[in-house]
Design a protein around this motif. Sequence first.
Motif, PDB file in Angstrom:
ATOM      1  N   PHE A  44       0.857  -1.189   0.000  1.00  0.00           N
ATOM      2  CA  PHE A  44       0.000   0.000   0.000  1.00  0.00           C
ATOM      3  C   PHE A  44       0.890   1.235   0.000  1.00  0.00           C
ATOM      4  O   PHE A  44       1.884   1.299   0.730  1.00  0.00           O
ATOM      5  N   THR A  45       0.525   2.234  -0.800  1.00  0.00           N
ATOM      6  CA  THR A  45       1.330   3.450  -0.897  1.00  0.00           C
ATOM      7  C   THR A  45       0.549   4.707  -0.510  1.00  0.00           C
ATOM      8  O   THR A  45       1.140   5.789  -0.465  1.00  0.00           O
ATOM      9  N   THR A  46      -0.744   4.581  -0.230  1.00  0.00           N
ATOM     10  CA  THR A  46      -1.547   5.724   0.229  1.00  0.00           C
ATOM     11  C   THR A  46      -2.328   5.317   1.474  1.00  0.00           C
ATOM     12  O   THR A  46      -2.717   4.159   1.637  1.00  0.00           O
ATOM     13  N   GLY A 172      -0.064  17.880   2.742  1.00  0.00           N
ATOM     14  CA  GLY A 172      -0.706  17.464   1.498  1.00  0.00           C
ATOM     15  C   GLY A 172      -0.694  15.954   1.327  1.00  0.00           C
ATOM     16  O   GLY A 172      -0.834  15.205   2.306  1.00  0.00           O
ATOM     17  N   ASN A 173      -0.512  15.503   0.095  1.00  0.00           N
ATOM     18  CA  ASN A 173      -0.485  14.059  -0.173  1.00  0.00           C
ATOM     19  C   ASN A 173       0.623  13.400   0.648  1.00  0.00           C
ATOM     20  O   ASN A 173       1.744  13.899   0.692  1.00  0.00           O
ATOM     21  N   TRP A 174       0.290  12.278   1.260  1.00  0.00           N
ATOM     22  CA  TRP A 174       1.263  11.581   2.105  1.00  0.00           C
ATOM     23  C   TRP A 174       1.664  10.283   1.421  1.00  0.00           C
ATOM     24  O   TRP A 174       0.847   9.401   1.205  1.00  0.00           O
ATOM     25  N   ARG A 175       2.959  10.191   1.068  1.00  0.00           N
ATOM     26  CA  ARG A 175       3.444   8.964   0.442  1.00  0.00           C
ATOM     27  C   ARG A 175       4.145   8.116   1.485  1.00  0.00           C
ATOM     28  O   ARG A 175       5.044   8.565   2.188  1.00  0.00           O
ATOM     29  N   ASP A 176       3.706   6.869   1.582  1.00  0.00           N
ATOM     30  CA  ASP A 176       4.299   5.925   2.523  1.00  0.00           C
ATOM     31  C   ASP A 176       4.148   4.530   1.946  1.00  0.00           C
ATOM     32  O   ASP A 176       3.351   4.318   1.022  1.00  0.00           O
ATOM     33  N   GLU A 358       8.059   0.030  -9.895  1.00  0.00           N
ATOM     34  CA  GLU A 358       7.086   0.813 -10.655  1.00  0.00           C
ATOM     35  C   GLU A 358       6.454   1.896  -9.783  1.00  0.00           C
ATOM     36  O   GLU A 358       6.220   3.025 -10.241  1.00  0.00           O
ATOM     37  N   ALA A 359       6.180   1.559  -8.519  1.00  0.00           N
ATOM     38  CA  ALA A 359       5.649   2.556  -7.585  1.00  0.00           C
ATOM     39  C   ALA A 359       6.678   3.654  -7.334  1.00  0.00           C
ATOM     40  O   ALA A 359       6.337   4.847  -7.287  1.00  0.00           O
ATOM     41  N   ILE A 360       7.924   3.273  -7.193  1.00  0.00           N
ATOM     42  CA  ILE A 360       8.993   4.252  -6.993  1.00  0.00           C
ATOM     43  C   ILE A 360       9.133   5.156  -8.219  1.00  0.00           C
ATOM     44  O   ILE A 360       9.322   6.374  -8.094  1.00  0.00           O
TER      45      ILE A 360
END
Length: 396
Positions: A44-46, A172-176, A358-360
């Motif tokens: 999960f990235t969001t 703002g948008n949080w990337r994790d 791909e996510a990176i």
Amino acid sequence: MRILLIAIILFLLVMLDYKLGERVYKSALKKKEYPNRQSDLTLFTTGEALFNDYFAELKQAKYHIHILFYIVRNDDVSQQLLNLLKKKAEEGVEVRVLVDWIGSLGLSRKTIQSLKESGIQFAFSNKPSFPFFFYKLNERNHRKITVIDGKIGYLGGFNVGKEYMGQDPKFGNWRDYHLKIVGEGVQDLQTQFRTDWKQATGVAFSKTETYFPPLPQGKMKHQLIPTDGMYLQEKYIDLIKQAKREIIIGSPYFIPGKKVMKALLDAAERGVHITIITPMQADHMFVKEAAMPYFHQLLKANCDIYRFYDGFYHAKVIVIDDEVCDIGTANFDKRSFFINYEMNGYIYDKAFIQSLKEAIARDLETSEKLTMPFFQNRTIVDRVKETIATILSPLL
């Protein structure tokens, strides 16, 4: 003069407490590595995607829920989780919640009391005590572990609060990056939670099948490794030395220290392409400035450094060639190496690694590449801040 003398004496006493505490604590530490496992892993990235899945699984819990977070805020997002946990406890599900004392200091007494009244077992991890009060005050349980019925687990960088859902306008948008684990690896998350729970409360739940049910093998080979302020630096150096073609490092804080930095520069010298991703903005004082001297050296070694500008970048990730990736709770900094309690997942599955890359790559599309002219245009104030940050870097 007397005030200055008193201040010096107090400072020396604090340092003595810290150094003695560190020596006593670390002399008793033993290296811990769980075995290689086979599990099914989901990335999960969001926060929205993670917590939608997370809440859905919590609602299905039948026997027990074990949760450990570094930060649980006292806001609407946290209340949504805590209300769900209270409901499950009232249904008869056994619920244990463990949070770091410093990280979750904002949780109100009223909130904690309401959890206990609903039947939830609640505890603070790493609550400072004597002896070595100041050393213990600086320790953090930075792990984020959830285990549901001993069969479903979560591990990664997300905490609980509105910023992690991208609802804080400051960030703002949080990337994790966060993992959902189904399969053999869940037993290691459970074992680690049991260890941390016993350390915090003095009481360990049983090792019966209720908590450790038989688990199926999944498709992806991986290994979970906890660290408690030791051994992580050595693990990262080993990973860097393995690299033949490519190293990707993502972290909100980049303060590697001399030994890890040397390993990176050696890798660059032997032709390994190194890419580093950090956030454009900072969420703590001096962490941005502390990274700059390292970035300067890496740029001179032809490494690529990107700063994520589409919100805040909080992911903790390392990719070595297409052979192994690391997703967990540890930042790429001295605090995670030498102080924090962390837990990382090392994944040896080429298909998973490819999807991670791909996510990176998508994150790189909303990142700015750092260049040498940036350093040449720094002000005197910037350079002074970097000097101060370097001095403070072990504690940042």
